[in-house]
Scaffold this motif. Sequence first.
Motif, short mmCIF file in Angstrom:
data_model
loop_
_atom_site.label_atom_id
_atom_site.label_comp_id
_atom_site.label_asym_id
_atom_site.label_seq_id
_atom_site.Cartn_x
_atom_site.Cartn_y
_atom_site.Cartn_z
N PRO A 101 75.51 -128.36 -44.88
CA PRO A 101 74.25 -128.73 -45.54
C PRO A 101 73.53 -127.57 -46.20
CG PRO A 101 74.43 -129.82 -43.41
CD PRO A 101 75.57 -128.84 -43.49
N GLU A 102 73.52 -126.42 -45.55
CA GLU A 102 72.79 -125.28 -46.11
C GLU A 102 73.49 -124.63 -47.29
OE1 GLU A 102 74.95 -123.91 -42.32
OE2 GLU A 102 73.74 -125.62 -42.98
N SER A 103 74.78 -124.94 -47.50
CA SER A 103 75.51 -124.32 -48.61
C SER A 103 75.29 -125.04 -49.94
CB SER A 103 77.01 -124.30 -48.30
OG SER A 103 77.57 -125.61 -48.36
N LEU A 104 74.71 -126.22 -49.92
CA LEU A 104 74.56 -127.00 -51.14
C LEU A 104 73.45 -126.44 -52.03
CD1 LEU A 104 74.85 -130.61 -49.66
CD2 LEU A 104 76.67 -129.16 -50.60
N LYS A 105 73.70 -126.50 -53.33
CA LYS A 105 72.71 -126.10 -54.32
C LYS A 105 72.48 -127.27 -55.27
CE LYS A 105 74.12 -121.24 -54.17
NZ LYS A 105 72.96 -120.82 -53.35
N PHE A 106 71.29 -127.32 -55.85
CA PHE A 106 70.91 -128.46 -56.68
C PHE A 106 70.34 -128.00 -58.01
CE2 PHE A 106 70.75 -129.90 -52.33
CZ PHE A 106 71.37 -131.14 -52.37
N LEU A 107 70.68 -128.77 -59.04
CA LEU A 107 70.05 -128.63 -60.34
C LEU A 107 69.11 -129.81 -60.54
CD1 LEU A 107 73.10 -127.66 -62.61
CD2 LEU A 107 71.29 -126.14 -61.78
N ILE A 108 68.04 -129.60 -61.28
CA ILE A 108 67.07 -130.65 -61.56
C ILE A 108 67.02 -130.87 -63.07
CG2 ILE A 108 64.68 -131.40 -61.31
CD1 ILE A 108 66.10 -131.08 -58.67
N ASN A 109 67.20 -132.13 -63.51
CA ASN A 109 67.11 -132.38 -64.95
C ASN A 109 65.65 -132.35 -65.38
OD1 ASN A 109 65.91 -134.91 -64.51
ND2 ASN A 109 67.74 -136.07 -65.02
N ARG A 110 65.42 -132.49 -66.67
CA ARG A 110 64.05 -132.31 -67.17
C ARG A 110 63.11 -133.42 -66.72
NH1 ARG A 110 62.97 -134.70 -72.44
NH2 ARG A 110 64.71 -136.00 -73.15
N PHE A 111 63.67 -134.50 -66.17
CA PHE A 111 62.84 -135.58 -65.65
C PHE A 111 62.70 -135.51 -64.14
CE2 PHE A 111 64.77 -137.30 -69.58
CZ PHE A 111 63.61 -137.50 -70.30
N GLY A 112 63.31 -134.49 -63.51
CA GLY A 112 63.14 -134.28 -62.09
C GLY A 112 64.23 -134.84 -61.20
N LYS A 113 65.29 -135.44 -61.78
CA LYS A 113 66.36 -135.98 -60.95
C LYS A 113 67.33 -134.87 -60.54
CE LYS A 113 69.78 -139.67 -60.53
NZ LYS A 113 70.40 -140.86 -61.11
N GLU A 115 70.80 -133.01 -59.17
CA GLU A 115 72.25 -133.11 -59.18
C GLU A 115 72.79 -131.97 -58.31
OE1 GLU A 115 73.53 -132.87 -63.20
OE2 GLU A 115 72.56 -134.75 -63.81
N VAL A 116 73.83 -132.26 -57.53
CA VAL A 116 74.34 -131.27 -56.60
C VAL A 116 75.34 -130.34 -57.30
CG1 VAL A 116 76.25 -132.72 -55.77
CG2 VAL A 116 75.32 -130.92 -54.30
N GLN A 117 75.28 -129.06 -56.95
CA GLN A 117 76.28 -128.07 -57.35
C GLN A 117 77.12 -127.78 -56.12
OE1 GLN A 117 73.82 -124.82 -59.13
NE2 GLN A 117 75.21 -125.03 -60.85
N TRP A 118 78.33 -128.33 -56.09
CA TRP A 118 79.16 -128.16 -54.91
C TRP A 118 79.69 -126.73 -54.80
CZ3 TRP A 118 78.92 -132.00 -51.58
CH2 TRP A 118 78.69 -133.30 -52.05
N PRO A 119 79.65 -126.16 -53.59
CA PRO A 119 80.31 -124.86 -53.40
C PRO A 119 81.82 -125.06 -53.48
CG PRO A 119 79.54 -125.73 -51.30
CD PRO A 119 79.01 -126.65 -52.36
N CYS A 120 82.47 -124.36 -54.37
CA CYS A 120 83.90 -124.61 -54.59
C CYS A 120 84.59 -123.30 -54.96
CB CYS A 120 84.09 -125.65 -55.70
SG CYS A 120 85.81 -126.16 -55.91
N ASP A 121 85.56 -122.92 -54.13
CA ASP A 121 86.33 -121.70 -54.40
C ASP A 121 87.75 -122.03 -54.84
OD1 ASP A 121 87.45 -122.67 -52.11
OD2 ASP A 121 86.94 -120.95 -50.85
N GLY A 122 87.99 -123.29 -55.21
CA GLY A 122 89.31 -123.71 -55.64
C GLY A 122 90.18 -124.24 -54.53
N SER A 123 89.71 -124.17 -53.29
CA SER A 123 90.52 -124.61 -52.15
C SER A 123 90.35 -126.09 -51.84
CB SER A 123 90.18 -123.79 -50.91
OG SER A 123 88.82 -123.99 -50.54
#
Length: 309
Positions: A101-113, A115-123
């Motif tokens: 849970p703590e590794s997740l990062k999020f982007l917010i669109n200009r309307f506030g919704k 979106e998750v940025q998954w941690p991914c090292d290719g594995s």
Amino acid sequence: MHSISRGAMPIQPEVILKKPFPSRPLSQMPLPSSREIHWWYVIPDEVQSPLLTNHCLETLSPDEKDKAMRMKEPKLQKGALLSRLLLRTTLARYTNSMASPESLKFLINRFGKPEVQWPCDGSWTPPPLHFNVSHTSSLIACAVTTNSPIGIDVIEKHRQLKNNIISFARRYFAPTELEYLSGISDLEARRQEFLRLWALKEAYVKALGRGFSGAPFKYFAIRFKQRAKERSTDPDSNAFELIIQPDGKAEELSDDWQLGLFELASSHHAAICLKKAAEDYLTLKIWKVMPSFSEILVPGTEQVLDFRH
């Protein structure tokens, strides 16, 4: 025409996991099938342990913690913390323990919704999840799908409006909705229909990813197929349709969406909006959780959303 079949058993919560802090790793969940919606919710008033608040502070990002702690009322702080914790723990359940849970990062669109940025090292390959969160002071919900963008909204059935409902609706609702509400003489039935319409409209603009600022409520209408007094004799009938009103900004909207409405925890109206699909039916699976401490599966709450036209 869209409705929900209510063939489920009465809700009887069953604790399936309970551990003291620190909690064990999150139980992992299989991804929803193309015919499923997974719905997770928490009741803030049932979360009393200060250890959970500490866990929120350990799991959330600095920005999430700052936004929550800037709120003046402790109850609002608690709700903001739990909302973000519910989102993070819910999404992490679908990663086969590849993301915490703590590794997740999020982007917010200009309307506030978000979106998750998954941690991914290719594995590993991140799951193809769509999600949305809604909360009131008394309930926080997160819904997950794999086959469609989704918008949800929850609203308290006992919520009262300071202003006259018709006057309020005149400011925000489309003419057909205003006409519909004005035709309901019973004041309590009118209030409940207003709340249901509001929840459905919120779910729609959230599914679009635009929010109220990007799709004001007057630009589209939701029309029930049956009047309130007719539904009172047939509570399983929740047939409605989405109508895009002609307007200069209507081209930014779309009626290619399905709407569902159900009762949650006997206290809230809950609305769902997702893209139309080939399937006529979708299964809604509901879990009640105490984030990171106990997971409470609510048996018998599998409901069938019927999207037949």
